[in-house]
Design an enzyme around this catalytic site. Sequence first.
Site, short mmCIF file in Angstrom:
data_model
loop_
_atom_site.label_atom_id
_atom_site.label_comp_id
_atom_site.label_asym_id
_atom_site.label_seq_id
_atom_site.Cartn_x
_atom_site.Cartn_y
_atom_site.Cartn_z
N CYS A 231 0.90 -1.21 -0.04
CA CYS A 231 -0.06 0.17 0.02
C CYS A 231 0.85 1.24 0.02
CB CYS A 231 -0.88 -0.02 1.40
SG CYS A 231 -1.92 -1.30 1.16
N HIS B 12 -2.91 8.32 5.80
CA HIS B 12 -3.09 7.32 5.15
C HIS B 12 -4.73 6.66 5.44
CE1 HIS B 12 -2.05 3.45 2.95
NE2 HIS B 12 -2.15 2.67 4.17
N HIS C 274 -9.67 2.45 -0.65
CA HIS C 274 -8.14 2.07 -0.38
C HIS C 274 -7.97 1.79 -1.94
CE1 HIS C 274 -4.35 1.15 0.50
NE2 HIS C 274 -4.48 0.59 1.84
#
Lengths: 391, 359
Positions: free
Chosen positions: A153, A286, A320
């Site tokens: 990620c 994030h 995401h």
Amino acid sequence: MIERIVITGMGVISAAGLNVPETLDAFAAGRRNVGAVPSGVSPLDFPVFAVRDLPAQTESSPSSRTFLLACHALDEALTGAKLGRDLSALRVGVCMGTTVASQLNDMGFYTAFRQGGDVPMEPVEHFLKSNLADAIAREVRAAGPCVTVVNACSSSADAVGVAADWIRAGLCDLAIAGGADELNRIPICGFGSLSVFSKELCRPYDRDRQGLNLGEGAGLLILESEASARRRGVATSVFVAGYGAACDAHHLTAPRPDGSGLETALRTSLAEAGIQPQDVAFVNAHGTATRDNDKVEGSVLARVFGPDIKVLSTKGFTGHTLGAAGALEAAFSVMALLSGWIPASPGFVNRDDEIPIGVVRERTTVTGRYAVSTSLAFGGNNAALVLGRDG
Amino acid sequence: MNIAGIGVVGTTGRGVASLEAALNRGWTAPGLVDIRGSAGERLPVYAVPPEVLSDKTVLAKARRADRFTRMSVLAAWDALQDSGLAASVDRTRLGVIVATALGPHATTFGFLDGILDFGDAAVSPTAFSHSVHNAAASYIAMTLDVRGPTLTLTHFDFAFHEAVSLARTWLAANRCDAVLVGAVDELGSVMQFVCGRMLRPAADGRIKPFDFSVKPESVPGEGSVFFMLTRDNAGAAYGRLGAVSRDHSAVRSTGQSVQLLDACGLAKNETAYRTALMPGTLTAGYAPLFGSVMTGSAFHAAIAALMLKRQYRYAVPVAENPHGLDLCLETGAAVVDQVFCTRLDCAGRRGTLHLSAVR
């Protein structure tokens, strides 16, 4: 001596919009384009942020959805940077982050392999031509350094940092840096197995957050040395000021509880930018909306920047997007620096007593010159980018 | 950059000594595996023996890890130990870069097995987390307590070259004081099938690096090689790993040089290697020892480092020489000032690693 790494173009595509103006509209309106998992991807029933109107592209040879997303953002970024699709006359590097596109995971091929008999090899041949950075490099005829970062990620945040380092080191004058990832059965099943999905719309940093929603998209930045931009006659006011990365060395899927890896990454990026925490106008966190991520990240942000730092999470607009997230959010941060505001963080209602900061609940004016974007990843990777704007 | 330590996991075993022993021994026949799903077809392979990956001490934190990760962790561990810097290096200033062409594909296919056998909602979270490309880097960091930057990158042709180049950039930018940089690729059963279909397996088990054939033959391999790189001379000091060139004209050969060719049968056509030769330079290629590996440049870099440190040359394991090259045919002490490791991709693009002796 390279003066600065300037950003002369950027392109974004996600559920929030097919380009920068559409995305800003969605941010301003608080629009969350969420839906069900598209048919044919997976039968699992979770809300996801899919790109609904991805324009078709037929000319390029590798045509995975991830590649199409990347090409769409690439065109916007190249146009903004006053560049065409043939960059062979320039010293250009390509650094892209992804997760899914790096795997040979074609279900049709593998099903046939398991059954024996006639196994189609086209998916393998296609895969071997589809390394994301290599495919982009072929698209634009770039001959410089070429890397696909697969840091889960944080992939595309790291890709931006690597590309900036290349330019500073003189390996290229200009770099296409970013990331792309599509909604795909593998991460849908995988994250589902880890029980980190929310059955509802995600609520980053909220007390009652239940987990993340997956999304898809691409974010690309055109980075250049200031001299290169000047040579090309391209003016810009935004730049990559700093990058930091550090590993937790703790767990494959969980962040280190004390957040020391993220703190190191943040402090490294600030030092590289030559600024203090109080110089940062806002942080694009994030902010996945998982219990662990937001708790650890929020604690670190409070420790580094103080409890009054303006923080947002754009995951509520995009989901995401995995390997695309870092670059998308870096681009969103640049958009905010240029427009002077950050959007409300969708889904955030109640502060969590375990997190010493909250994210902004409403559209908020930002006036500073610097923004920070953070990325935390599987494997314990932490990355922080400092984006700057001339005063 | 200084090569302070090397770790090798391959078909020849584990450790620099095992690689050196293989170089001294010369060519050995590959193993043969049944290609799953085929009608009795067999494939010559250079596989890593299971016992090589059974170190319970080093792998204590990687008990659940797959072969891909185990190969990586052991090679990285050995590189750090080999450097002699394990006790002194600041782990917050140590970085890790893992290069791979194909990643942990066997685990990815294992995860697909879960979907096909049990459905989307009943797959293994362990299989998923280990199928992510950077799982190996994560385990290296956990095992060695690396707190600096860690990065995994992929490229089908020049992954290791890009990793070395990035390590150089990190050291120059002062992101780290040392970098563990390495390459890893595995040969699972699906990939064996793919190799059987897409490559030309060498019927006699011999890769012929100097054939420069339009239809080269291969023997698929696997393994991992790591290097402990420092800015200045430190540790075991094998030699200097200098510029990574993508342009042959930038390479200057001076003194006693050797060029190592990565030709191993993975490209559809290897004729372009003829144009990549450095005139008047002794030529070698050792792919017949470790197999056809997309990240095989790392093995050649390790061999080059051994040549430089030992001031030694190793006879090529397969010496068929239809083009009359000046091949390295004898094993023994010799002055070696520089080694150039050259790889070409299918389009004839070139990547060269330049190593030189510490004087």
